[in-house]
Design a protein around this motif. Structure first.
Motif, PDB file in Angstrom:
ATOM      1  N   GLN A  16       0.783  -1.179  -0.072  1.00 62.10           N
ATOM      2  CA  GLN A  16       0.080   0.058  -0.006  1.00 62.10           C
ATOM      3  C   GLN A  16       0.921   1.145  -0.039  1.00 62.10           C
ATOM      4  OE1 GLN A  16      -2.381  -0.278   3.339  1.00 62.10           O
ATOM      5  NE2 GLN A  16      -0.902   0.445   4.920  1.00 62.10           N
ATOM      6  N   GLU A  17       2.118   1.046   0.627  1.00 57.68           N
ATOM      7  CA  GLU A  17       2.880   2.558   0.624  1.00 57.68           C
ATOM      8  C   GLU A  17       3.454   2.862  -0.839  1.00 57.68           C
ATOM      9  OE1 GLU A  17       3.403  -0.184   2.321  1.00 57.68           O
ATOM     10  OE2 GLU A  17       3.473   0.281   4.472  1.00 57.68           O
ATOM     11  N   VAL A  18       3.646   1.811  -1.518  1.00 58.71           N
ATOM     12  CA  VAL A  18       4.296   2.026  -2.720  1.00 58.71           C
ATOM     13  C   VAL A  18       3.495   1.981  -4.141  1.00 58.71           C
ATOM     14  CG1 VAL A  18       5.024  -0.280  -3.174  1.00 58.71           C
ATOM     15  CG2 VAL A  18       6.541   1.515  -4.155  1.00 58.71           C
ATOM     16  N   ILE A  19       2.169   1.401  -3.778  1.00 59.92           N
ATOM     17  CA  ILE A  19       1.433   0.847  -5.153  1.00 59.92           C
ATOM     18  C   ILE A  19       1.182   2.131  -6.008  1.00 59.92           C
ATOM     19  CG2 ILE A  19      -0.865   0.974  -4.264  1.00 59.92           C
ATOM     20  CD1 ILE A  19       0.827  -1.728  -6.584  1.00 59.92           C
ATOM     21  N   GLY A  20       0.558   3.231  -5.355  1.00 57.77           N
ATOM     22  CA  GLY A  20       0.357   4.354  -6.178  1.00 57.77           C
ATOM     23  C   GLY A  20       1.314   5.078  -7.038  1.00 57.77           C
ATOM     24  N   GLU A  21       2.793   5.121  -6.426  1.00 54.77           N
ATOM     25  CA  GLU A  21       3.735   5.640  -7.208  1.00 54.77           C
ATOM     26  C   GLU A  21       4.093   4.592  -8.380  1.00 54.77           C
ATOM     27  OE1 GLU A  21       7.052   7.955  -8.569  1.00 54.77           O
ATOM     28  OE2 GLU A  21       5.221   8.293  -7.509  1.00 54.77           O
ATOM     29  N   SER A  22       4.218   3.204  -7.841  1.00 50.04           N
ATOM     30  CA  SER A  22       4.464   2.370  -8.815  1.00 50.04           C
ATOM     31  C   SER A  22       3.500   2.234 -10.158  1.00 50.04           C
ATOM     32  CB  SER A  22       4.301   0.889  -8.317  1.00 50.04           C
ATOM     33  OG  SER A  22       4.542  -0.367  -9.147  1.00 50.04           O
ATOM     34  N   TYR A  23       2.256   2.419  -9.847  1.00 50.44           N
ATOM     35  CA  TYR A  23       1.435   2.694 -11.105  1.00 50.44           C
ATOM     36  C   TYR A  23       1.677   3.797 -11.740  1.00 50.44           C
ATOM     37  CZ  TYR A  23      -2.944   3.920 -13.417  1.00 50.44           C
ATOM     38  OH  TYR A  23      -3.686   4.408 -14.504  1.00 50.44           O
ATOM     39  N   ARG A  24       1.857   4.915 -11.165  1.00 50.32           N
ATOM     40  CA  ARG A  24       2.320   6.121 -11.884  1.00 50.32           C
ATOM     41  C   ARG A  24       3.276   5.962 -12.811  1.00 50.32           C
ATOM     42  NH1 ARG A  24       5.439  10.239 -12.230  1.00 50.32           N
ATOM     43  NH2 ARG A  24       7.004   9.394 -10.657  1.00 50.32           N
ATOM     44  N   ARG A  25       4.442   5.284 -12.282  1.00 48.47           N
ATOM     45  CA  ARG A  25       5.759   5.275 -13.183  1.00 48.47           C
ATOM     46  C   ARG A  25       5.785   4.093 -14.232  1.00 48.47           C
ATOM     47  NH1 ARG A  25      11.178   5.033  -9.725  1.00 48.47           N
ATOM     48  NH2 ARG A  25      11.764   4.500 -11.730  1.00 48.47           N
TER      49      ARG A  25
END
Length: 316
Positions: A16-25
C-alpha cells in the motif's frame, strides 16, 4: 491474441505504501512506448489496503487489470497467474517495489524487436542492500549454476521480457514448486540481457526476509538439480574410507606393539554424533525431494482466484 502489444505483470503483496507511485511510473513508461498494453496487478493475498487501492486504479484506467488470490500462494505463483491471464505479444514481469526501474522496460522492448525472445534484467549494482544479502545472493547464483546443467544467468531476478511463444511454453509446465527464472532458462529460445542499477526500495519493507530467501533457494536447487541426492553417495564413500583408514591405524599399532588405539568415550561420542548428523541431513535432503513429488501427485491447482477486475470480456 487481440491488439495488446505488451502485458506487464506486477505481483503485489502488502504494497500500500508504494502501489500508487508504482502505478504512476509504470503508466508513464508504457505510455511512452506508443503501443497497446495492459497492466496486470496480481494481489498475492495482501492484508493491507493494497487490494482496495488497485480496484480503484483499475476502475479508472481500462489498461489496468486486477487479479486477487483467495490467500497468499507465493510470488512465483503470482507471476504464473499473470502469465495465464495475459494476452500481449510480449510479457514483462516486474515487482511493484520500484527496485527494478520501469524505464528499463523500454530498452527491453527494443531488444525484443531485434529478435530476442527473452530479455532479462541483469543487476550491475544493488543499492540499499546489506553486505550480507549481496554476498549471499552472489554466492547462491553461482552455486546454483554450478549445481545444474541449465544455464541460469547470474545476478538476475524475475524482471524480464518474454515473447508470447516463451510464455506459452512456460504455461505447458505445470509443476507446483516454481522457480520462474530457472524455467525461462530451461525452455531456451534466443535470450539476452539488459544491465541496470537496482535501486533502493521506494517504500515499505522487503517481502523476502531471510527465512523466505532460504526457502526460495531450496525450491530453486531441488527444481533444477538432483546433485544433492548424489551427495549421500560421496559422503558415504568418504566416511567408509575414513573408517577403513582408522581400522588400518589400529591394526598397525597392534602389529608394532603399541597396543590398540584408545580414543576415549568423548571421541566415541563426538564421532557418533557426527555420523548421525550426516545421516539426518541426507534424510532431510531426500525428504525435500519426496515432499515435492507429493505436491505434484496431489495435482491441486496452483492458485485460486477470489476476485478479478478488468477481465470482464475474458471468458476465463
Amino acid at each position: 491474441m487481440g491488439d495488446i502489444r505488451y502485458s506487464v505483470i506486477i505481483p503485489v503483496f502488502n504494497e500500500q505504501e508504494v502501489i500508487g507511485e508504482s502505478y504512476r511510473r509504470l503508466k508513464e513508461t508504457m505510455d511512452r512506448c506508443g503501443e497497446p498494453y495492459e497492466l496486470i496487478f496480481v494481489n498475492d493475498g495482501s492484508r493491507d489496503q493494497t487490494s482496495d487501492m488497485l480496484i480503484k486504479i483499475c476502475k479508472a484506467d481500462k489498461s489496468a487489470k486486477f487479479l486477487s488470490f483467495s490467500r497468499n500462494f507465493g510470488h512465483q505463483t503470482a507471476i504464473t497467474a499473470g502469465m495465464d491471464y495475459s494476452c500481449g505479444d510480449a510479457v514483462i514481469v516486474i515487482d511493484a517495489d520500484l527496485q527494478d526501474p520501469p524505464e528499463v522496460m523500454l530498452e527491453m522492448m527494443e531488444k525484443w524487436k531485434l529478435g530476442f525472445q527473452v530479455v532479462y534484467g541483469k543487476r550491475s549494482k544493488r543499492k540499499g542492500e546489506t553486505a550480507f544479502k549481496k554476498v549471499t545472493a552472489r554466492l547462491f547464483y553461482r552455486f546454483l549454476r554450478a549445481m545444474t546443467d541449465v544455464d541460469i544467468p547470474v545476478d538476475t531476478g524475475d524482471f524480464r521480457l518474454i515473447d508470447r511463444r516463451v510464455c506459452q511454453a512456460l504455461q505447458s509446465l505445470p509443476e507446483h514448486n516454481r522457480y520462474v527464472r530457472g524455467l525461462v532458462s530451461w525452455v531456451g529460445f534466443k535470450q539476452t540481457a539488459v544491465e541496470y542499477v537496482r535501486e533502493e526500495r521506494f517504500a515499505g519493507e522487503t517481502k523476502y526476509p531471510l527465512k523466505k530467501m532460504i526457502r526460495f533457494a531450496a525450491d530453486a536447487l531441488t527444481a533444477f538439480s538432483y546433485k544433492p541426492l548424489k551427495l549421500s553417495i560421496w559422503l558415504g564413500a568418504g566416511l567408509s574410507g575414513l573408517s577403513f583408514l582408522f581400522l588400518l591405524i589400529i591394526l598397525i599399532r597392534r602389529l608394532v606393539g603399541l597396543g590398540a588405539a584408545s580414543w576415549g568415550w568423548a571421541t566415541l561420542g563426538v564421532g557418533s554424533l557426527f555420523f548421525n548428523g550426516v545421516v539426518l541431513i541426507m534424510l532431510g535432503v531426500i525428504g525435500e525431494y519426496i515432499g515435492r513429488i507429493y505436491d505434484e501427485a496431489r495435482a491441486r491447482p496452483l492458485y485460486i482466484i477470489a476476485d478479478k477486475t478488468g477481465f470482464e470480456q475474458d471468458a476465463r
